[in-house]
Design an enzyme around this catalytic site. Structure first.
Site, PDB file in Angstrom:
ATOM      1  N   LYS A  84       8.487   1.009  11.986  1.00 52.04           N
ATOM      2  CA  LYS A  84       8.578   1.387  13.409  1.00 52.04           C
ATOM      3  C   LYS A  84       8.909   0.213  14.308  1.00 52.04           C
ATOM      4  CE  LYS A  84       4.085   0.568  12.449  1.00 52.04           C
ATOM      5  NZ  LYS A  84       3.246   0.849  11.302  1.00 52.04           N
ATOM      6  N   GLY A 119       2.358   8.560  10.458  1.00 48.83           N
ATOM      7  CA  GLY A 119       2.119   8.784   9.029  1.00 48.83           C
ATOM      8  C   GLY A 119       2.621  10.115   8.520  1.00 48.83           C
ATOM      9  N   GLY A 125      -8.402  -0.408   5.930  1.00 49.90           N
ATOM     10  CA  GLY A 125      -6.956  -0.518   5.715  1.00 49.90           C
ATOM     11  C   GLY A 125      -6.103   0.171   6.771  1.00 49.90           C
ATOM     12  N   GLU A 176      10.792   9.187   8.832  1.00 52.63           N
ATOM     13  CA  GLU A 176       9.645  10.038   9.205  1.00 52.63           C
ATOM     14  C   GLU A 176       8.322   9.271   9.222  1.00 52.63           C
ATOM     15  OE1 GLU A 176       9.628  13.706   9.899  1.00 52.63           O
ATOM     16  OE2 GLU A 176       7.882  12.739  10.768  1.00 52.63           O
ATOM     17  N   GLU A 192      -2.915  -3.047  11.328  1.00 53.91           N
ATOM     18  CA  GLU A 192      -1.738  -3.826  10.953  1.00 53.91           C
ATOM     19  C   GLU A 192      -2.192  -5.210  10.488  1.00 53.91           C
ATOM     20  OE1 GLU A 192       1.617  -2.651  11.217  1.00 53.91           O
ATOM     21  OE2 GLU A 192       0.411  -0.864  11.352  1.00 53.91           O
ATOM     22  N   THR A 209       0.825  -1.211   0.000  1.00 51.37           N
ATOM     23  CA  THR A 209       0.000   0.000   0.000  1.00 51.37           C
ATOM     24  C   THR A 209       0.859   1.259   0.000  1.00 51.37           C
ATOM     25  OG1 THR A 209      -1.663  -1.222   1.217  1.00 51.37           O
ATOM     26  CG2 THR A 209      -1.886   1.163   1.199  1.00 51.37           C
ATOM     27  N   LYS A 242       6.044   3.305  18.352  1.00 51.15           N
ATOM     28  CA  LYS A 242       6.191   4.713  17.938  1.00 51.15           C
ATOM     29  C   LYS A 242       6.642   5.569  19.126  1.00 51.15           C
ATOM     30  CE  LYS A 242       2.599   3.945  14.472  1.00 51.15           C
ATOM     31  NZ  LYS A 242       1.156   3.923  14.239  1.00 51.15           N
TER      32      LYS A 242
HETATM   33  N1  HSE Z   1      -1.799   0.351  12.119  1.00 55.79           N
HETATM   34  C1  HSE Z   1      -1.360   1.676  12.333  1.00 55.79           C
HETATM   35  C2  HSE Z   1      -2.490   2.478  12.923  1.00 55.79           C
HETATM   36  C3  HSE Z   1      -0.936   2.386  11.073  1.00 55.79           C
HETATM   37  O1  HSE Z   1      -3.601   1.977  13.056  1.00 55.79           O
HETATM   38  O2  HSE Z   1      -2.266   3.628  13.270  1.00 55.79           O
HETATM   39  C4  HSE Z   1       0.482   2.374  10.750  1.00 55.79           C
HETATM   40  O3  HSE Z   1       1.312   2.692  11.799  1.00 55.79           O
END
Ligand code: HSE
Length: 443
Positions: A105, A134, A187, A129, A190, A13, A205
């Site tokens: 991450k 995101g 989407g 970054e 994870e 993606t 993160k």
């Molecule tokens: N799965 C993560 C979220 C997105 O739901 O924020 C990518 O880090």
């Protein structure tokens, strides 16, 4: 200047979004940077799925090692995620003197210290970054824009899936499973949704941000993590009655010689700016001694928002290549020889406000017994509410506390658990309420 040659490993993606931006916005990026970015190769094992990207002949290949072994490639963009193969590719690229961009991450949280050290030793840049929140430029903010600030605190909504689920339960009363299914269909989640729901993705993160904010080595293992799977519509309703919303927060606070780094559901006042960050949005508040408060919000996942952050890294590295300036901004915000090992405060040592929901028998003396045990453990009650219907012979009693130490809370809850009149284990949710803290400090 000669074009900067890129090789991307992984075209899922986010990788597809990166390819799109590099191809469709090539001219605009060149007008801004004066640099031609040449996406020489995109490698992916899946050669059949239509990505909707018009790759030139010979660009879309299967074998990632073609990229690593090509001396022309300046920057390797790792977009496969996961740990083992990604680490192998990144390490090999660094070993070949190539700069690297990643959004990984989990890998950085667990093995970032080694990878950053290897990149520094090889004189190359490792940019990341898109690994946190995101499209939000939080890494760039901490590495560059906030360079003159002592970072005192950082509080974030760093997982879009959890925020989406909590928002759906709060606004539409959706059951947890249905809200999760919708998040997956959109989407956000994870591949393994437990990483999201159990707070691990946010903790990956936070480990990165805590290190950047405090000039310390990444220490994922000591970050306290608790997910949202025990949060019920009933607690969301009680939170509302007390003027709070429930969010999965990633919290980092500088306590002088120790750091608080914790991810857990928390109640925050409805008028806290993070309360209105809804759906899959991410947001971060940073408190710095000079800026005071900074608030950043945006999409923390999804093809194009995340790709935007990846391309921003590619451009940074291309500019460094243009000026022969690798390492100009240190990867982890501090000079590598200044990065310290700092202890993370055990969760038992934190002091905050608490929400407890007990299931108890509805008879005289029960509330007095709970209050007695809390009092004996130095926990002061701010308010109490008994509301709702009897289920399995128990009624809910909700107690909000003044500031209390987690170790005292755990001891008191263990004592309460042994009372015969108490049913299943209580729900415990920490409260992050600066107004209440300020009021207590003033008393
Ligand atoms: N799965 C993560 C979220 C997105 O739901 O924020 C990518 O880090």
């Amino acid at each position: 200047m000669r074009p900067v040659k890129l090789g991307m490993i992984g075209c899922g993606t986010v990788g597809t979004g990166v390819a799109r931006l590099l191809i469709e916005k090539q001219q605009m990026i060149e007008q801004r940077t004066g640099i031609a970015l040449d996406l020489k190769y995109v490698a992916d094992l899946d050669q059949t799925t239509d990505r909707g990207v018009a790759f030139a002949p010979g660009v879309f290949i299967q074998d990632a090692w073609t990229i690593i072994n090509d001396p022309e490639i300046d920057i390797v963009v790792e977009m496969i995620g996961g740990l083992t193969a990604a680490k192998e590719f990144i390490s090999a690229a660094i070993g070949k003197g190539k700069h690297v961009v990643t959004a990984n991450k989990a890998l950085l949280a667990k093995q970032g210290n080694d990878l950053f050290r290897a990149a520094q030793a090889a004189g190359v840049d490792l940019a990341y970054e898109a690994s946190v929140a995101g499209c939000i430029p939080i890494i760039k903010s901490l590495r560059e824009a906030l360079v003159a600030n002592e970072i005192q605190a950082l509080v974030g909504i760093l997982n879009g899936t959890c925020n989406y689920i909590l928002t759906k339960i709060t606004d539409e009363g959706l059951p947890f499973d249905q809200a999760l299914a919708q998040a997956q269909a959109n989407g956000y989640a994870e591949a393994d949704p437990t990483l999201d729901i159990e707070g691990l993705d946010a903790a990956h993160k936070l480990a990165i941000l805590a290190a950047l904010a405090n000039g310390m080595r990444i220490n994922f293992d000591d970050v306290y993590v608790e997910g949202i799977s025990k949060i019920t519509p009933l607690d969301i309703q009680f939170a509302r009655d007390f003027g709070y919303r429930i969010k999965l927060l990633a919290i980092c606070k500088n306590r002088g010689d120790k750091i608080e780094a914790r991810v857990h559901p928390a109640m925050i006042p409805e008028d806290n700016i993070l309360s209105n960050v809804s759906g899959s949005l991410n947001a971060i508040t940073v408190t710095g001694h000079a800026v005071q408060n900074l608030f950043l919000s945006g999409f923390g996942a999804g093809m194009m928002p995340t790709a935007s952050a990846v391309v921003s890294d590619i451009v940074d590295l291309a500019r460094n290549i243009q000026y022969g300036a690798a390492g100009r901004v240190p990867s982890m915000a501090y000079q590598p020889d200044q990065i310290k090992t700092m202890p993370i405060l055990p969760i038992t040592d934190i002091v905050t406000h608490y929400y407890f929901r007990f299931a108890v028998e509805d008879r005289p003396g029960v509330l007095a017994a709970l209050a007695g045990i809390l009092g004996q453990n130095g926990i002061s009650i701010k308010s109490v509410q008994q509301k709702g219907r009897k289920t399995n012979g128990h009624v809910p009693i909700v107690i909000i506390t003044h500031h209390a130490r987690e170790a005292d809370v755990q001891k008191a809850l263990a004592e309460i658990d042994s009372l015969e009149v108490v049913g299943p284990a209580p729900i415990v949710i920490r409260i992050e309420d600066e107004n209440a803290t300020a009021a207590e400090t003033a008393e």
